[in-house]
Design an enzyme around this catalytic site. Structure first.
Site, PDB file in Angstrom:
ATOM      1  N   GLN A  31       0.737  -1.063  -0.097  1.00 43.15           N
ATOM      2  CA  GLN A  31       0.006   0.199   0.021  1.00 43.15           C
ATOM      3  C   GLN A  31       0.943   1.059  -0.101  1.00 43.15           C
ATOM      4  OE1 GLN A  31      -2.153  -0.691   3.610  1.00 43.15           O
ATOM      5  NE2 GLN A  31      -0.451  -1.258   4.502  1.00 43.15           N
ATOM      6  N   ASP A 161      -7.841  -5.079  13.759  1.00 44.56           N
ATOM      7  CA  ASP A 161      -7.516  -3.811  13.486  1.00 44.56           C
ATOM      8  C   ASP A 161      -7.305  -3.581  12.143  1.00 44.56           C
ATOM      9  OD1 ASP A 161      -6.905  -1.356  14.077  1.00 44.56           O
ATOM     10  OD2 ASP A 161      -5.014  -1.487  14.970  1.00 44.56           O
ATOM     11  N   THR A 163      -7.641  -1.983   8.024  1.00 42.99           N
ATOM     12  CA  THR A 163      -7.917  -0.773   7.158  1.00 42.99           C
ATOM     13  C   THR A 163      -9.404  -1.116   6.703  1.00 42.99           C
ATOM     14  OG1 THR A 163      -6.751  -2.076   5.467  1.00 42.99           O
ATOM     15  CG2 THR A 163      -5.638  -0.352   6.649  1.00 42.99           C
ATOM     16  N   PRO A 168      -5.753  -4.470   0.767  1.00 39.35           N
ATOM     17  CA  PRO A 168      -5.210  -5.708   1.583  1.00 39.35           C
ATOM     18  C   PRO A 168      -6.103  -6.186   2.516  1.00 39.35           C
ATOM     19  CG  PRO A 168      -3.689  -3.763   1.662  1.00 39.35           C
ATOM     20  CD  PRO A 168      -4.779  -3.432   0.669  1.00 39.35           C
TER      21      PRO A 168
END
Ligand code: AG3
Length: 287
Positions: A31, A161, A163, A168
């Site tokens: 990313q 936790d 994104t 991804p």
């Protein structure tokens, strides 16, 4: 000249933050990673153009994702965190007196390195000897623990936790992942994940709520207010075959939360309870 960072949050709406300086900007294998120093919020970590947290309000998300599940569990000793390479949730988990070991599975090692360098107050516990960091795909990791079936490898609490559900992290919002996570938990374990904005991600919250209800006897959604995230209102979904995450476990009856107070900026006994009180429009989503 003024520099501004824009996050296009929905395609038709977004936020802009005035940038004092760009501290870091690079593409990792997974990313785009950027760190901005901003006038309003201090340093901000941005992954694929989405704000992950700011120095000034990361405590809300990290305390709520880490502490609500842990303090509902009688004795959470073994914790698994998927994602969270910044270390914020790890830091919070150690505020629970029972935690002995944390496995942190972060696919992008670069996030860990950048966080250690620019956010030392957040990454502060990543080098703790009770933490094992695995730079690999969380989905594959969880499937391995699930199919390996070794009881001692399983977890008391699993925290996701991630994104947003693009790029991804996409696979971390799918049924097969949630099922494998249930298999990687001890029989009385607690699962919790960040589940985006109740204003902008209604379908996602609905679908995940349904899956979690099907897997676990007890499931619940709780809320926190996070100014830099889309809509400012954020949701977390938790499930367990045994524990009701809405209540702080009796094993903390004599635990001195006020002793922790200097370290807690959002979470408290009252917040634990009240974060599960939902407005009607969110109850409606979960029906
Ligand atoms: N993870 C959730 C961030 C989601 C924010 N979304 C956005 N800005 N579009 C945060 C990771 C912190 N450890």
């Amino acid at each position: 000249m003024e520099t501004w960072f824009f996050e296009n949050q929905t395609g038709n709406f977004g936020i802009k933050i005035r940038v004092e300086s760009i501290l870091f900007h690079e593409h990792s294998d997974y990313q785009e990673i950027a760190v901005y120093d901003t006038l309003e919020f201090g340093k901000v970590l941005v992954l694929d153009k989405a704000v992950m947290f700011s120095d000034k309000n990361e405590f809300v998300y990290h305390e709520m994702l880490g502490l609500v599940p842990l303090f509902s569990h009688k004795k959470p000793e073994r914790i698994l965190i998927i994602g969270g390479g910044d270390g914020g949730v790890v830091r919070e988990c150690f505020k629970n007196p029972f935690v002995k070991h944390i496995d942190l599975v972060e696919i992008d090692k670069k996030v860990i390195d950048v966080s250690k360098k620019f956010f030392p107050e957040i990454a502060c516990k990543l080098d703790d000897e009770r933490v094992r960091i695995l730079a690999e795909d969380g989905i594959e990791f969880i499937k391995r623990v699930d199919s390996g079936g070794r009881e001692e490898e399983k977890y008391d609490v699993i925290l996701i936790d991630s994104t947003d559900p693009v790029g991804p992290a996409e696979g971390l919002f799918r049924r097969d992942f949630y099922e494998a996570a249930a298999g990687a938990l001890k029989a009385d374990g607690i699962f919790a994940a960040q589940t985006e904005s109740p204003f902008f991600n209604k379908n996602l919250i609905k679908d995940i709520g349904k899956i979690i209800r099907e897997i676990y006897e007890k499931s619940s959604l709780y809320l926190a207010s996070i100014p830099v995230y889309p809509s400012g209102l954020w949701s977390f979904t938790a499930g367990s075959k045994k524990y009701d995450t809405k209540v702080i476990n009796e094993s903390y009856n004599n635990f001195n939360f006020t002793g922790l107070e200097s370290d807690l900026k959002y979470y408290s006994r009252e917040i634990h309870r009240t974060s599960f009180i939902l407005p009607n429009f969110i109850k409606e989503i979960l029906k």
